[in-house]
Scaffold this active site. Sequence first.
Site, PDB file in Angstrom:
ATOM      1  N   CYS A   8       0.865  -1.181   0.000  1.00 57.12           N
ATOM      2  CA  CYS A   8       0.000   0.000   0.000  1.00 57.12           C
ATOM      3  C   CYS A   8       0.900   1.230   0.000  1.00 57.12           C
ATOM      4  O   CYS A   8       2.096   1.111  -0.293  1.00 57.12           O
ATOM      5  CB  CYS A   8      -0.974  -0.008   1.185  1.00 57.12           C
ATOM      6  SG  CYS A   8      -0.175   0.042   2.810  1.00 57.12           S
ATOM      7  N   ASN A  11       2.371   1.466   4.322  1.00 59.43           N
ATOM      8  CA  ASN A  11       2.664   0.190   5.007  1.00 59.43           C
ATOM      9  C   ASN A  11       2.381   0.254   6.510  1.00 59.43           C
ATOM     10  O   ASN A  11       3.085  -0.370   7.309  1.00 59.43           O
ATOM     11  CB  ASN A  11       4.117  -0.259   4.741  1.00 59.43           C
ATOM     12  CG  ASN A  11       4.426  -1.691   5.176  1.00 59.43           C
ATOM     13  OD1 ASN A  11       5.538  -1.993   5.624  1.00 59.43           O
ATOM     14  ND2 ASN A  11       3.469  -2.589   5.083  1.00 59.43           N
ATOM     15  N   CYS A  13      -1.328   0.827   7.409  1.00 60.37           N
ATOM     16  CA  CYS A  13      -2.777   0.574   7.536  1.00 60.37           C
ATOM     17  C   CYS A  13      -3.206  -0.658   6.730  1.00 60.37           C
ATOM     18  O   CYS A  13      -3.430  -1.723   7.289  1.00 60.37           O
ATOM     19  CB  CYS A  13      -3.579   1.787   7.102  1.00 60.37           C
ATOM     20  SG  CYS A  13      -3.281   3.265   8.111  1.00 60.37           S
ATOM     21  N   ARG A  14      -3.299  -0.502   5.413  1.00 53.99           N
ATOM     22  CA  ARG A  14      -3.925  -1.569   4.620  1.00 53.99           C
ATOM     23  C   ARG A  14      -3.044  -2.795   4.404  1.00 53.99           C
ATOM     24  O   ARG A  14      -3.501  -3.928   4.608  1.00 53.99           O
ATOM     25  CB  ARG A  14      -4.379  -1.002   3.264  1.00 53.99           C
ATOM     26  CG  ARG A  14      -5.530  -0.032   3.390  1.00 53.99           C
ATOM     27  CD  ARG A  14      -5.719   0.766   2.122  1.00 53.99           C
ATOM     28  NE  ARG A  14      -4.583   1.651   1.865  1.00 53.99           N
ATOM     29  CZ  ARG A  14      -4.411   2.396   0.797  1.00 53.99           C
ATOM     30  NH1 ARG A  14      -5.320   2.331  -0.175  1.00 53.99           N
ATOM     31  NH2 ARG A  14      -3.374   3.192   0.647  1.00 53.99           N
ATOM     32  N   SER A  15      -1.798  -2.599   3.944  1.00 53.22           N
ATOM     33  CA  SER A  15      -1.001  -3.792   3.603  1.00 53.22           C
ATOM     34  C   SER A  15      -0.639  -4.660   4.818  1.00 53.22           C
ATOM     35  O   SER A  15      -0.599  -5.893   4.674  1.00 53.22           O
ATOM     36  CB  SER A  15       0.230  -3.442   2.764  1.00 53.22           C
ATOM     37  OG  SER A  15       1.092  -2.573   3.430  1.00 53.22           O
ATOM     38  N   ASP A 130      -8.542   3.859   1.509  1.00 53.74           N
ATOM     39  CA  ASP A 130      -7.449   4.264   2.399  1.00 53.74           C
ATOM     40  C   ASP A 130      -8.064   4.781   3.704  1.00 53.74           C
ATOM     41  O   ASP A 130      -8.759   5.801   3.705  1.00 53.74           O
ATOM     42  CB  ASP A 130      -6.638   5.369   1.711  1.00 53.74           C
ATOM     43  CG  ASP A 130      -5.445   5.816   2.543  1.00 53.74           C
ATOM     44  OD1 ASP A 130      -5.367   5.450   3.731  1.00 53.74           O
ATOM     45  OD2 ASP A 130      -4.591   6.540   1.998  1.00 53.74           O
TER      46      ASP A 130
END
Length: 169
Positions: A8, A11, A13-15, A130
């Site tokens: 993401c 690195n 939050c999402r990934s 996001d």
Amino acid sequence: MRKVLFVCLGNICRSPIGEATFNKIAQEKGLSDVLWADSAGVMGWHVGKKADPRTIKNAAKHDIEITHLGRKLSKEDLDAFEHIVVMDEQNFEDVHKFYYDTKKTPPSAEKLFLIRDFDPTVRGVHDVKDPYYEGEEVFEEVFQTLWRSNEAFINHLVEKHDLQPKASD
Ligand code: 4NP
């Protein structure tokens, strides 16, 4: 071992949620000897830092501990991982360019793709939202999106490579 890298922007939050849900599902299916995920960011803003506190707190609600420390996508990653799985169209463009600049050839659709290509609920828009500037409820939404997408992605890998679960897992 088949290795998958979730990417993401930051690195944090999402990934890290992509990585953690992938590894949790693989473990639950008895596939942790054959499937493993890591994560990285397009940007290096949070290198060496823990994930966002909201990422960690929300994952803990699902009995998942996130210990990942931020790192930036590297040239070595492009060969070390069989699949590089991104969260949104901007990540896709950024990683595609990085890959092309490094290797002078574009990545295949098998190598680089959006995780929501595997989301059975997708209608049109393919981005994982996001959550960085959003509320805690968006972290849960991201978790659910990545969980159901990774279930389908892992089912695809199992079928494609005839992966066998380990009985004792
Ligand atoms: P991520 O979210 O890409 O899902 O980790 C973000 C994390 C940090 C920032 C933006 C998005 N930031 O601007 O620092």
